[in-house]
Design a protein around this motif. Structure first.
Motif, PDB file in Angstrom:
ATOM      1  N   ASP A  14       0.833  -0.873  -0.285  1.00 41.27           N
ATOM      2  CA  ASP A  14      -0.026   0.047  -0.262  1.00 41.27           C
ATOM      3  C   ASP A  14       0.642   1.778  -0.189  1.00 41.27           C
ATOM      4  OD1 ASP A  14      -2.966   0.762   0.208  1.00 41.27           O
ATOM      5  OD2 ASP A  14      -1.539   2.167   1.999  1.00 41.27           O
ATOM      6  N   ASP A 103      -7.667  -9.062   1.836  1.00 42.53           N
ATOM      7  CA  ASP A 103      -8.901  -7.844   1.749  1.00 42.53           C
ATOM      8  C   ASP A 103      -9.241  -6.990   3.173  1.00 42.53           C
ATOM      9  OD1 ASP A 103     -11.023  -6.290   0.017  1.00 42.53           O
ATOM     10  OD2 ASP A 103     -12.080  -7.320   1.220  1.00 42.53           O
ATOM     11  N   ARG A 104      -8.809  -8.401   4.007  1.00 42.32           N
ATOM     12  CA  ARG A 104      -9.268  -7.743   5.281  1.00 42.32           C
ATOM     13  C   ARG A 104      -8.067  -6.588   5.441  1.00 42.32           C
ATOM     14  NH1 ARG A 104      -8.694  -8.083  10.309  1.00 42.32           N
ATOM     15  NH2 ARG A 104      -7.143 -10.557  10.603  1.00 42.32           N
ATOM     16  N   ARG A 107      -7.112  -3.464   3.801  1.00 43.65           N
ATOM     17  CA  ARG A 107      -8.283  -2.338   4.073  1.00 43.65           C
ATOM     18  C   ARG A 107      -8.511  -1.811   5.634  1.00 43.65           C
ATOM     19  NH1 ARG A 107     -13.280  -2.004   1.303  1.00 43.65           N
ATOM     20  NH2 ARG A 107     -13.309  -4.141  -0.401  1.00 43.65           N
ATOM     21  N   LYS A 110      -4.613   0.793   5.076  1.00 44.78           N
ATOM     22  CA  LYS A 110      -5.245   1.378   3.674  1.00 44.78           C
ATOM     23  C   LYS A 110      -5.514   2.300   4.878  1.00 44.78           C
ATOM     24  CE  LYS A 110      -4.948   3.281   0.278  1.00 44.78           C
ATOM     25  NZ  LYS A 110      -3.541   3.941  -0.090  1.00 44.78           N
ATOM     26  N   ALA A 111      -6.812   1.974   5.949  1.00 45.90           N
ATOM     27  CA  ALA A 111      -7.318   2.842   7.333  1.00 45.90           C
ATOM     28  C   ALA A 111      -6.171   3.405   7.849  1.00 45.90           C
ATOM     29  CB  ALA A 111      -7.883   1.879   7.983  1.00 45.90           C
TER      30      ALA A 111
END
Length: 136
Positions: A14, A103-104, A107, A110-111
């Motif tokens: 990321d 995916d978790r 995410r 990114k959070a």
């Protein structure tokens, strides 16, 4: 990686731009107490402390592998690069469960980055000098 080694199940990358200097972002990750807030199911051990350029960890707990935060100075801020290369521990997972875990984790990464962006930038926009932002 040798010919007999398999790639890690989770390979997450990321990048997020933050309009603050690398030293500001590095200070957040320098405190080991913050690690359990960001990654509560992981036990991290630093194997490379790069100062204002970030950290590299070995990872244990729910995952086994490596993780890195690389802080790249760009223009008037920092690109926060996040890398996670690890395998889940515990029972074998189906391909669908592995996709859900990837995916978790992506995410969540990114959070974390967007949360830091919100707090550390404090409304400052790229290209606006920090002093001009506070006088605003």
């Amino acid at each position: 990686m040798s010919a007999t080694e398999e790639a890690p199940t989770l390979d997450i990358v990321d990048e997020t731009f933050l309009a603050v200097p690398p030293s500001t972002v590095a200070a957040v990750f320098a405190d080991p107490r913050s690690w359990s807030l960001y990654w509560p199911d992981l036990v991290l051990e630093v194997y490379t402390d790069r100062g204002d350029e970030g950290l590299r960890w070995t990872v244990r707990g729910a995952l086994v592998g490596t993780m890195e935060v690389w802080l790249e100075p760009v223009l008037d801020g920092t690109v926060l690069h996040y890398f996670l290369r690890a395998d889940p521990t515990g029972p074998r997972r189906t391909p669908r469960q592995l996709r859900a875990e990837r995916d978790r984790r992506a995410r969540a990464a990114k959070a974390i980055a967007l949360g830091l962006k919100d707090v550390l930038e404090d409304g400052r926009e790229p290209g606006v000098a920090p002093a001009a932002h506070t006088q605003g």
